[in-house]
Scaffold this motif. Structure first.
Motif, PDB file in Angstrom:
ATOM      1  N   UNK A 120      43.035  64.463  62.567  1.00  0.00           N
ATOM      2  CA  UNK A 120      43.100  63.859  63.894  1.00  0.00           C
ATOM      3  C   UNK A 120      43.799  62.507  63.853  1.00  0.00           C
ATOM      4  N   UNK A 121      43.476  61.698  62.841  1.00  0.00           N
ATOM      5  CA  UNK A 121      44.046  60.361  62.779  1.00  0.00           C
ATOM      6  C   UNK A 121      43.993  59.855  61.343  1.00  0.00           C
ATOM      7  N   UNK A 122      44.892  58.936  61.028  1.00  0.00           N
ATOM      8  CA  UNK A 122      44.925  58.269  59.725  1.00  0.00           C
ATOM      9  C   UNK A 122      44.970  56.770  59.985  1.00  0.00           C
ATOM     10  N   UNK A 123      44.129  56.037  59.295  1.00  0.00           N
ATOM     11  CA  UNK A 123      44.238  54.581  59.342  1.00  0.00           C
ATOM     12  C   UNK A 123      44.173  54.070  57.907  1.00  0.00           C
ATOM     13  N   UNK A 124      44.777  52.922  57.676  1.00  0.00           N
ATOM     14  CA  UNK A 124      44.839  52.402  56.318  1.00  0.00           C
ATOM     15  C   UNK A 124      44.986  50.879  56.346  1.00  0.00           C
ATOM     16  N   UNK A 125      44.710  50.298  55.211  1.00  0.00           N
ATOM     17  CA  UNK A 125      44.949  48.869  55.024  1.00  0.00           C
ATOM     18  C   UNK A 125      45.157  48.628  53.531  1.00  0.00           C
ATOM     19  N   UNK A 126      45.723  47.483  53.211  1.00  0.00           N
ATOM     20  CA  UNK A 126      45.917  47.096  51.819  1.00  0.00           C
ATOM     21  C   UNK A 126      44.980  45.930  51.515  1.00  0.00           C
ATOM     22  N   UNK A 127      44.190  46.083  50.461  1.00  0.00           N
ATOM     23  CA  UNK A 127      43.295  45.015  49.993  1.00  0.00           C
ATOM     24  C   UNK A 127      43.767  44.541  48.628  1.00  0.00           C
ATOM     25  N   UNK A 128      43.488  43.307  48.349  1.00  0.00           N
ATOM     26  CA  UNK A 128      43.762  42.747  47.029  1.00  0.00           C
ATOM     27  C   UNK A 128      42.416  42.537  46.346  1.00  0.00           C
ATOM     28  N   UNK A 129      42.276  43.096  45.146  1.00  0.00           N
ATOM     29  CA  UNK A 129      41.012  42.956  44.420  1.00  0.00           C
ATOM     30  C   UNK A 129      40.821  41.503  43.974  1.00  0.00           C
ATOM     31  N   UNK A 130      39.653  40.970  44.320  1.00  0.00           N
ATOM     32  CA  UNK A 130      39.349  39.595  43.900  1.00  0.00           C
ATOM     33  C   UNK A 130      38.291  39.586  42.798  1.00  0.00           C
ATOM     34  N   UNK A 131      37.627  40.737  42.605  1.00  0.00           N
ATOM     35  CA  UNK A 131      36.654  40.864  41.520  1.00  0.00           C
ATOM     36  C   UNK A 131      36.864  42.205  40.841  1.00  0.00           C
ATOM     37  N   UNK A 132      36.675  42.219  39.547  1.00  0.00           N
ATOM     38  CA  UNK A 132      36.806  43.472  38.810  1.00  0.00           C
ATOM     39  C   UNK A 132      36.145  43.310  37.446  1.00  0.00           C
ATOM     40  N   UNK A 133      35.854  44.434  36.810  1.00  0.00           N
ATOM     41  CA  UNK A 133      35.253  44.401  35.473  1.00  0.00           C
ATOM     42  C   UNK A 133      36.233  43.821  34.457  1.00  0.00           C
ATOM     43  N   UNK A 134      37.519  44.136  34.648  1.00  0.00           N
ATOM     44  CA  UNK A 134      38.546  43.686  33.716  1.00  0.00           C
ATOM     45  C   UNK A 134      39.471  42.702  34.415  1.00  0.00           C
ATOM     46  N   UNK A 135      39.835  41.676  33.730  1.00  0.00           N
ATOM     47  CA  UNK A 135      40.651  40.596  34.293  1.00  0.00           C
ATOM     48  C   UNK A 135      42.015  41.084  34.777  1.00  0.00           C
ATOM     49  N   UNK A 136      42.582  42.106  34.114  1.00  0.00           N
ATOM     50  CA  UNK A 136      43.908  42.577  34.498  1.00  0.00           C
ATOM     51  C   UNK A 136      43.889  43.355  35.823  1.00  0.00           C
ATOM     52  N   UNK A 137      42.697  43.706  36.340  1.00  0.00           N
ATOM     53  CA  UNK A 137      42.600  44.406  37.618  1.00  0.00           C
ATOM     54  C   UNK A 137      42.511  43.449  38.801  1.00  0.00           C
ATOM     55  N   UNK A 138      42.295  42.167  38.554  1.00  0.00           N
ATOM     56  CA  UNK A 138      42.213  41.189  39.629  1.00  0.00           C
ATOM     57  C   UNK A 138      43.606  40.969  40.205  1.00  0.00           C
ATOM     58  N   UNK A 139      43.661  40.764  41.519  1.00  0.00           N
ATOM     59  CA  UNK A 139      44.896  40.546  42.278  1.00  0.00           C
ATOM     60  C   UNK A 139      45.814  41.765  42.320  1.00  0.00           C
ATOM     61  N   UNK A 140      45.277  42.960  42.107  1.00  0.00           N
ATOM     62  CA  UNK A 140      46.087  44.174  42.241  1.00  0.00           C
ATOM     63  C   UNK A 140      45.841  44.768  43.631  1.00  0.00           C
ATOM     64  N   UNK A 141      46.902  45.207  44.279  1.00  0.00           N
ATOM     65  CA  UNK A 141      46.739  45.785  45.622  1.00  0.00           C
ATOM     66  C   UNK A 141      46.121  47.186  45.543  1.00  0.00           C
TER      67      UNK A 141
END
Length: 190
Positions: A120-141
């Motif tokens: 029926x419908x699709x909605x979406x957004x882009x978030x930037x990770x500000x917390x994660x278990x691993x440091x390399x995952x922070x700031x990934x869209x």
């Protein structure tokens, strides 16, 4: 009432009966009823031929959801046939019928051809990770996607919501799959 006007009226009524029975699911409309009510002056064979012709024309027009330019060309070719063609009055009746019933028949044909849930419908957004278990995952869209699905078997029910997130790699795979689907559809339509 002129003879052509009678023919137009009768053929329009016949097409309405066929459409209601074969496409819109109205019960109780039989060939015998349509003959008795509309074409009692025709023999059984003449009525059977007219009914077959109208059903065939309607099936052709509905299956490709002809626009009015296509319909005009199609009906003109049918009028030019020496054997099994249609009269100008029948073509006029068909044009009037299609103008008033095209969208209903199209919607019903589409509904009958869909199985399972429909989108029926699709909605979406882009978030930037500000917390994660691993440091390399922070700031990934990350894409957050929500799909609204209609349940075909329960049209009275509210749409189902399906939410999920995808990283860049997963999103690329989905886009690639959608492009492949589009190529297949285009290939089958040509």
């Amino acid at each position: 009432m002129a003879e052509d006007e009678k023919t137009i009226s009768k053929v329009s009524s016949l097409l309405n009966g066929i459409a209601k029975r074969d496409y819109l699911g109205v019960e109780g409309i039989t060939d015998e009823l349509m003959k008795e009510e509309l074409f009692s002056d025709l023999s059984e064979d003449e009525f059977a031929n007219l009914l077959t012709k109208c059903k065939s024309l309607l099936k052709n027009v509905a299956s490709i959801d002809m626009d009015f330019n296509q319909l005009e060309a199609f009906l003109t070719s049918q009028m030019k046939k020496k054997e099994g063609g249609i009269s100008e009055a029948q073509a006029t009746a068909f044009t009037k019928f299609w103008k008033s019933n095209r969208s209903k028949i199209h919607d019903k044909v589409v509904y009958q051809s869909v199985f399972g849930n429909s989108l029926k419908d699709v909605s979406w957004r882009i978030d930037i990770k500000s917390q994660a278990k691993h440091i390399d995952q922070i700031n990934t869209p990350t894409a957050i996607v929500e799909l609204q699905l209609n349940n075909r078997s329960r049209p009275d029910q509210d749409a189902e919501h399906l939410r999920f997130e995808m990283d860049e790699t997963q999103l690329s795979q989905v886009i690639g799959n959608l492009e492949e689907i589009e190529k297949q559809i285009v290939a089958h339509c040509q």
